[in-house]
Design a protein around this motif. Structure first.
Motif, mmCIF file in Angstrom:
data_model
loop_
_atom_site.group_PDB
_atom_site.id
_atom_site.type_symbol
_atom_site.label_atom_id
_atom_site.label_comp_id
_atom_site.label_asym_id
_atom_site.label_seq_id
_atom_site.Cartn_x
_atom_site.Cartn_y
_atom_site.Cartn_z
ATOM 1 N N SER A 17 -33.128 16.384 -25.831
ATOM 2 C CA SER A 17 -32.376 16.332 -26.826
ATOM 3 C C SER A 17 -31.193 17.496 -26.966
ATOM 4 C CB SER A 17 -33.359 16.939 -28.087
ATOM 5 O OG SER A 17 -32.619 16.834 -29.101
ATOM 6 N N ARG B 102 -38.846 17.262 -23.508
ATOM 7 C CA ARG B 102 -38.209 16.311 -24.570
ATOM 8 C C ARG B 102 -37.244 17.129 -25.257
ATOM 9 N NH1 ARG B 102 -40.163 12.652 -21.703
ATOM 10 N NH2 ARG B 102 -42.192 11.799 -22.221
ATOM 11 N N ARG C 219 -45.365 2.139 -33.195
ATOM 12 C CA ARG C 219 -44.464 2.045 -32.234
ATOM 13 C C ARG C 219 -43.040 1.790 -32.728
ATOM 14 N NH1 ARG C 219 -48.070 -0.810 -27.664
ATOM 15 N NH2 ARG C 219 -49.313 0.947 -27.505
ATOM 16 N N GLU D 161 -44.491 6.174 -26.272
ATOM 17 C CA GLU D 161 -45.421 5.889 -27.372
ATOM 18 C C GLU D 161 -46.523 4.800 -26.641
ATOM 19 O OE1 GLU D 161 -41.937 5.236 -30.780
ATOM 20 O OE2 GLU D 161 -42.473 3.288 -29.491
ATOM 21 N N ASP E 99 -33.190 11.920 -28.409
ATOM 22 C CA ASP E 99 -34.720 12.156 -28.892
ATOM 23 C C ASP E 99 -35.684 11.047 -28.044
ATOM 24 O OD1 ASP E 99 -33.895 14.614 -30.293
ATOM 25 O OD2 ASP E 99 -33.121 12.942 -31.774
ATOM 26 N N HIS E 100 -36.501 11.433 -27.242
ATOM 27 C CA HIS E 100 -37.102 10.518 -26.561
ATOM 28 C C HIS E 100 -38.825 10.931 -26.840
ATOM 29 C CE1 HIS E 100 -38.507 7.500 -23.779
ATOM 30 N NE2 HIS E 100 -38.909 8.396 -22.955
ATOM 31 N N ARG E 101 -39.542 9.643 -26.779
ATOM 32 C CA ARG E 101 -40.805 10.103 -27.070
ATOM 33 C C ARG E 101 -41.659 8.870 -26.592
ATOM 34 N NH1 ARG E 101 -44.045 9.017 -32.827
ATOM 35 N NH2 ARG E 101 -46.289 10.076 -32.157
#
Length: 392
Positions: free
Chosen positions: A285, A281, A303, A295, A291-293
């Motif tokens: 970025s 991550r 979420r 969930e 910006d990745h997450r």
């Protein structure tokens, strides 16, 4: 030593090409070529459009059949499963170079559970007599209802996998199928026993090739080794120092990546959140401003983007994300989002919508869906345009 200067865009394109997502090199060799290029393909239990290890070659090759993927990973001893960035499929040629990790497990004596005395011998005897087996066939995976309540047989077989006495040779119904290393690994590879320095040099070199250009932390994260281990072997691995504009830390590059400008056609595709382009991550970025997450393990009410959010790659940029699902023959996108910069002007918004729709249509066709529907959209005013395009 001369330090080569790179722009942020040059570094981004080098990484895309190294990952097989820019130009034609990424298509060479089919799925086996993808596995060799990346060095590791992460596995995960979640399956939405497909399993993550199927999504990785799809992103690079387009519609590829499940049978072709499984054959490339497991057929004829082509690959094995072990701990790399996480649980991953690795080319069988790399078996000797994970000896450092197998030795470390032996030194520690256990990983998550204490190994019951005598059970390992029983498991090895079963495999020797009966051939490859799943944990269920060995006696079951759990001794209770909770996920951490592994049975003695499960503890033993996973420990034997950790130390290299057994190998996961394939998966059936998402269960690992275990076999004796002496039977599953080619004799010449099994006989090799490189020291830790040789192993680490090999892995850092592979990480450098797979990333094109990378910081010390990036190189360490790729196969989950320590930063100081990278420091000890990075020059022996043949990587050269570079400085990337806007990156806080110095970086290293594969000389092969620097030998020619990164040019060619960009892939337009959905990416697994476990794809090696985005699995780190912090790197994602820095390189893409994205910006990745994941969930999937976040409570539904908290979420932001959805359960299994897949980044959308187009034009060498991560332009947004989608949360897909299937309802019969319809690919349903619970939520789609485009990055603010991707819709800043009318021309950008038009291009981004076209790319999003192209990626969704391609994915739908691959998984056998004949229609696509987006339920929610950010920005909201693009929803009707997106659905109208998808209905054409």
């Amino acid at each position: 030593m001369t330090v080569i200067e790179l722009s942020a865009d040059e570094a981004r394109r080098l990484q895309l090409r190294a990952q097989g997502l820019l130009g034609t090199d990424g298509r060479r060799g089919g799925v086996p070529g993808v596995l060799r290029r990346l060095g590791a393909v992460q596995l995960d239990t979640i399956s939405v459009l497909a399993r993550s290890h199927e999504l990785v070659p799809y992103a690079r090759l387009g519609p590829v059949g499940r049978a072709a993927v499984e054959k490339a990973y497991w057929g004829g001893g082509a690959g094995f499963e072990y701990w790399a960035h996480a649980a991953s499929v690795l080319p069988m040629s790399e078996w000797p170079y994970f000896a450092f990790r197998r030795r470390e497990f032996r030194r520690r004596g256990w990983r998550w559970h204490k190994v019951p005395e005598g059970v390992c011998d029983d498991v090895l005897k079963r495999l020797r007599v009966d051939g490859p087996l799943t944990t269920k066939e060995l006696g079951g995976a759990k001794s209770g209802a909770d996920w951490w309540q592994w049975s003695d047989h499960k503890i033993a077989i996973e420990w034997l996998l950790d130390i290299g006495e057994v190998v996961c040779v394939r998966r059936v119904g998402w269960r690992r199928v275990y076999d004796l290393a002496e039977r599953a690994v080619p004799a010449d590879l099994l006989a090799e026993d490189p020291d830790d320095e040789t192993c680490l040099t090999r892995l850092v070199a592979q990480a450098g090739r797979a990333l094109g250009v990378a910081t010390r932390a990036d190189l360490a994260d790729y196969f989950r080794i320590k930063a100081e281990q990278v420091d000890a072997v990075v020059e022996a691995a043949g990587l050269v120092p570079v400085r990337v504009a806007g990156w806080r830390n110095g970086a290293w590059a594969d000389p092969g990546a620097l030998s020619a400008p990164a040019r060619g056609r960009h892939a337009t595709t959905l990416l697994s959140p476990f794809d090696s382009l985005v699995w780190d991550r912090a790197r994602t970025s820095r390189v893409f401003g994205f910006d990745h997450r994941l969930e999937a393990y976040v409570p539904r009410a908290k979420r932001v983007h959805g359960y299994f959010t897949m980044p959308v790659l187009a034009g060498g940029r991560l332009i947004g994300r989608v949360d897909p699902a299937r309802e019969g023959a319809t690919l349903v996108v619970r939520q789609a989002s485009l990055e603010p910069w991707a819709t800043r002007t009318a021309a950008r918004a038009e291009s981004s919508v076209a790319a999003l729709c192209a990626a969704l249509r391609k994915a739908a066709e691959w998984v056998g869906c004949d229609t696509v529907r987006v339920e929610r959209m950010t920005p909201t005013d693009l929803l009707s345009n997106v659905n109208a395009r998808l209905a054409e």
